[in-house]
Design a protein around this motif. Sequence first.
Motif, PDB file in Angstrom:
ATOM      1  N   ALA A 100       1.004 -14.923   4.591  1.00 24.16           N
ATOM      2  CA  ALA A 100       0.984 -15.768   5.799  1.00 24.16           C
ATOM      3  C   ALA A 100      -0.363 -16.079   6.331  1.00 24.16           C
ATOM      4  CB  ALA A 100       2.134 -15.059   6.896  1.00 24.16           C
ATOM      5  N   CYS A 101      -1.357 -15.932   5.890  1.00 22.44           N
ATOM      6  CA  CYS A 101      -2.651 -15.889   6.238  1.00 22.44           C
ATOM      7  C   CYS A 101      -2.938 -17.501   6.174  1.00 22.44           C
ATOM      8  CB  CYS A 101      -3.805 -15.040   5.584  1.00 22.44           C
ATOM      9  SG  CYS A 101      -5.393 -15.333   6.444  1.00 22.44           S
ATOM     10  N   PRO A 102      -3.276 -18.181   7.306  1.00 21.21           N
ATOM     11  CA  PRO A 102      -3.725 -19.717   7.328  1.00 21.21           C
ATOM     12  C   PRO A 102      -4.932 -19.993   6.640  1.00 21.21           C
ATOM     13  CG  PRO A 102      -3.472 -18.962   9.359  1.00 21.21           C
ATOM     14  CD  PRO A 102      -3.253 -17.631   8.798  1.00 21.21           C
ATOM     15  N   TRP A 103      -5.877 -18.996   6.785  1.00 21.58           N
ATOM     16  CA  TRP A 103      -7.216 -19.584   6.501  1.00 21.58           C
ATOM     17  C   TRP A 103      -7.783 -18.609   5.301  1.00 21.58           C
ATOM     18  CZ3 TRP A 103      -6.006 -16.203  10.658  1.00 21.58           C
ATOM     19  CH2 TRP A 103      -6.547 -14.855  10.618  1.00 21.58           C
ATOM     20  N   ASP A 104      -8.594 -19.231   4.636  1.00 24.78           N
ATOM     21  CA  ASP A 104      -9.285 -18.545   3.327  1.00 24.78           C
ATOM     22  C   ASP A 104     -10.825 -18.928   3.191  1.00 24.78           C
ATOM     23  OD1 ASP A 104     -10.138 -17.553   0.965  1.00 24.78           O
ATOM     24  OD2 ASP A 104      -8.501 -18.736  -0.327  1.00 24.78           O
ATOM     25  N   TYR A 105     -11.657 -18.084   3.379  1.00 27.16           N
ATOM     26  CA  TYR A 105     -13.240 -18.702   3.553  1.00 27.16           C
ATOM     27  C   TYR A 105     -13.678 -18.352   2.098  1.00 27.16           C
ATOM     28  CZ  TYR A 105     -12.300 -18.682   8.510  1.00 27.16           C
ATOM     29  OH  TYR A 105     -11.902 -18.912   9.764  1.00 27.16           O
ATOM     30  N   SER A 106     -12.899 -18.257   0.998  1.00 26.91           N
ATOM     31  CA  SER A 106     -13.315 -17.591  -0.214  1.00 26.91           C
ATOM     32  C   SER A 106     -14.324 -18.544  -0.785  1.00 26.91           C
ATOM     33  CB  SER A 106     -12.181 -17.689  -1.196  1.00 26.91           C
ATOM     34  OG  SER A 106     -11.503 -16.450  -0.991  1.00 26.91           O
ATOM     35  N   HIS A 107     -14.529 -19.922  -0.171  1.00 30.23           N
ATOM     36  CA  HIS A 107     -15.478 -20.751  -1.023  1.00 30.23           C
ATOM     37  C   HIS A 107     -16.721 -20.807  -0.212  1.00 30.23           C
ATOM     38  CE1 HIS A 107     -13.474 -22.731   2.669  1.00 30.23           C
ATOM     39  NE2 HIS A 107     -14.455 -23.428   2.445  1.00 30.23           N
ATOM     40  N   PHE A 108     -17.021 -20.121   1.069  1.00 30.93           N
ATOM     41  CA  PHE A 108     -18.211 -19.923   1.701  1.00 30.93           C
ATOM     42  C   PHE A 108     -18.899 -18.836   0.785  1.00 30.93           C
ATOM     43  CE2 PHE A 108     -15.828 -21.868   5.154  1.00 30.93           C
ATOM     44  CZ  PHE A 108     -16.745 -22.731   5.606  1.00 30.93           C
ATOM     45  N   PRO A 109     -20.279 -18.834   0.782  1.00 26.31           N
ATOM     46  CA  PRO A 109     -20.980 -17.727   0.223  1.00 26.31           C
ATOM     47  C   PRO A 109     -20.997 -16.370   1.141  1.00 26.31           C
ATOM     48  CG  PRO A 109     -22.578 -19.751   0.478  1.00 26.31           C
ATOM     49  CD  PRO A 109     -21.067 -19.983   1.081  1.00 26.31           C
ATOM     50  N   GLY A 110     -20.987 -16.509   2.290  1.00 26.85           N
ATOM     51  CA  GLY A 110     -21.058 -15.374   3.294  1.00 26.85           C
ATOM     52  C   GLY A 110     -19.662 -14.727   3.460  1.00 26.85           C
ATOM     53  N   ASN A 111     -18.737 -15.172   2.891  1.00 22.35           N
ATOM     54  CA  ASN A 111     -17.488 -14.514   3.033  1.00 22.35           C
ATOM     55  C   ASN A 111     -17.270 -12.894   2.952  1.00 22.35           C
ATOM     56  OD1 ASN A 111     -15.088 -14.348   0.806  1.00 22.35           O
ATOM     57  ND2 ASN A 111     -16.596 -15.607   0.023  1.00 22.35           N
ATOM     58  N   ILE A 112     -16.308 -12.482   3.216  1.00 19.50           N
ATOM     59  CA  ILE A 112     -15.989 -11.160   2.998  1.00 19.50           C
ATOM     60  C   ILE A 112     -14.402 -10.941   2.883  1.00 19.50           C
ATOM     61  CG2 ILE A 112     -15.565  -8.493   3.841  1.00 19.50           C
ATOM     62  CD1 ILE A 112     -18.389  -9.436   5.442  1.00 19.50           C
ATOM     63  N   LYS A 113     -14.006 -10.874   1.690  1.00 17.74           N
ATOM     64  CA  LYS A 113     -12.710 -10.955   1.086  1.00 17.74           C
ATOM     65  C   LYS A 113     -12.048 -12.136   1.259  1.00 17.74           C
ATOM     66  CE  LYS A 113     -12.001  -5.956   0.655  1.00 17.74           C
ATOM     67  NZ  LYS A 113     -11.602  -5.905  -0.623  1.00 17.74           N
ATOM     68  N   GLY A 114     -12.502 -13.302   1.815  1.00 17.36           N
ATOM     69  CA  GLY A 114     -12.070 -14.572   2.188  1.00 17.36           C
ATOM     70  C   GLY A 114     -11.401 -14.453   3.396  1.00 17.36           C
ATOM     71  N   LEU A 115     -11.459 -13.396   4.215  1.00 16.30           N
ATOM     72  CA  LEU A 115     -10.803 -13.303   5.533  1.00 16.30           C
ATOM     73  C   LEU A 115     -11.919 -13.461   6.521  1.00 16.30           C
ATOM     74  CD1 LEU A 115      -8.821 -10.039   4.861  1.00 16.30           C
ATOM     75  CD2 LEU A 115      -8.075 -12.511   5.088  1.00 16.30           C
ATOM     76  N   ILE A 116     -13.130 -13.405   6.500  1.00 14.79           N
ATOM     77  CA  ILE A 116     -14.103 -13.887   7.630  1.00 14.79           C
ATOM     78  C   ILE A 116     -15.180 -14.441   6.776  1.00 14.79           C
ATOM     79  CG2 ILE A 116     -13.670 -12.099   9.121  1.00 14.79           C
ATOM     80  CD1 ILE A 116     -15.834 -10.136   8.367  1.00 14.79           C
ATOM     81  N   THR A 117     -16.061 -15.020   7.427  1.00 14.40           N
ATOM     82  CA  THR A 117     -17.463 -15.684   6.880  1.00 14.40           C
ATOM     83  C   THR A 117     -18.604 -15.723   7.704  1.00 14.40           C
ATOM     84  OG1 THR A 117     -18.434 -17.520   5.512  1.00 14.40           O
ATOM     85  CG2 THR A 117     -16.905 -18.091   7.432  1.00 14.40           C
ATOM     86  N   LEU A 118     -19.816 -15.311   7.300  1.00 13.66           N
ATOM     87  CA  LEU A 118     -20.872 -15.012   8.224  1.00 13.66           C
ATOM     88  C   LEU A 118     -21.431 -16.482   8.687  1.00 13.66           C
ATOM     89  CD1 LEU A 118     -22.580 -12.163   6.472  1.00 13.66           C
ATOM     90  CD2 LEU A 118     -21.099 -12.132   8.483  1.00 13.66           C
ATOM     91  N   GLU A 119     -21.085 -17.576   7.892  1.00 13.21           N
ATOM     92  CA  GLU A 119     -21.431 -18.969   8.308  1.00 13.21           C
ATOM     93  C   GLU A 119     -20.890 -19.148   9.623  1.00 13.21           C
ATOM     94  OE1 GLU A 119     -22.175 -18.954   3.923  1.00 13.21           O
ATOM     95  OE2 GLU A 119     -20.393 -18.063   5.334  1.00 13.21           O
ATOM     96  N   TYR A 120     -19.773 -18.628   9.950  1.00 12.50           N
ATOM     97  CA  TYR A 120     -19.341 -18.717  11.499  1.00 12.50           C
ATOM     98  C   TYR A 120     -19.822 -17.963  12.696  1.00 12.50           C
ATOM     99  CZ  TYR A 120     -15.941 -22.091   9.318  1.00 12.50           C
ATOM    100  OH  TYR A 120     -14.904 -22.969   8.874  1.00 12.50           O
ATOM    101  N   ALA A 121     -20.722 -17.210  12.222  1.00 14.40           N
ATOM    102  CA  ALA A 121     -21.461 -16.294  13.518  1.00 14.40           C
ATOM    103  C   ALA A 121     -22.000 -16.994  14.606  1.00 14.40           C
ATOM    104  CB  ALA A 121     -22.673 -15.368  12.621  1.00 14.40           C
TER     105      ALA A 121
END
Length: 154
Positions: A100-121
Amino acid sequence: MQKSRYLSGIMRWYVYAIHGILCEILFTSIWDVFAEKKCKLIGVSSIWAILIYGTAIFLIEKMSFHLKRKCPLVARCLIYTLWTYIWEFSTGYVLRIFDACPWDYSHFPGNIKGLITLEYAVPWYFGCMIAEQVVIKYTLRLQLLQDGNKGKGK
């Protein structure tokens, strides 16, 4: 005579949830303009955002009560940003278990397991600053008016 009372915790939580959803919709629509070159300004969110944002900002409110006396704004916002990443990863992890997770950051280089991304810091940092300095500050000032003439034949 009108009396007033401040918003209860659940009412403040609701304001924070609505604020979070609105910001997410605005952010995703603006992100698409710059990253995807889409000019339609179609933002997206999820029903899960109500729980996620409401709780995240409500807990930032609680943290701010303790941190304001101890830390400057820059340090507080770093702490809030760290909290936001922990909360986003945790809620995303639980939602992913149920598919049910509505987001996936896997396409970002700074992602961690696709659940968070450092690009959004940086956006998270400034979002946390706005949350403390504007949203929480003014939500805590909101009051509900109560009619003091109830039951007096009016």
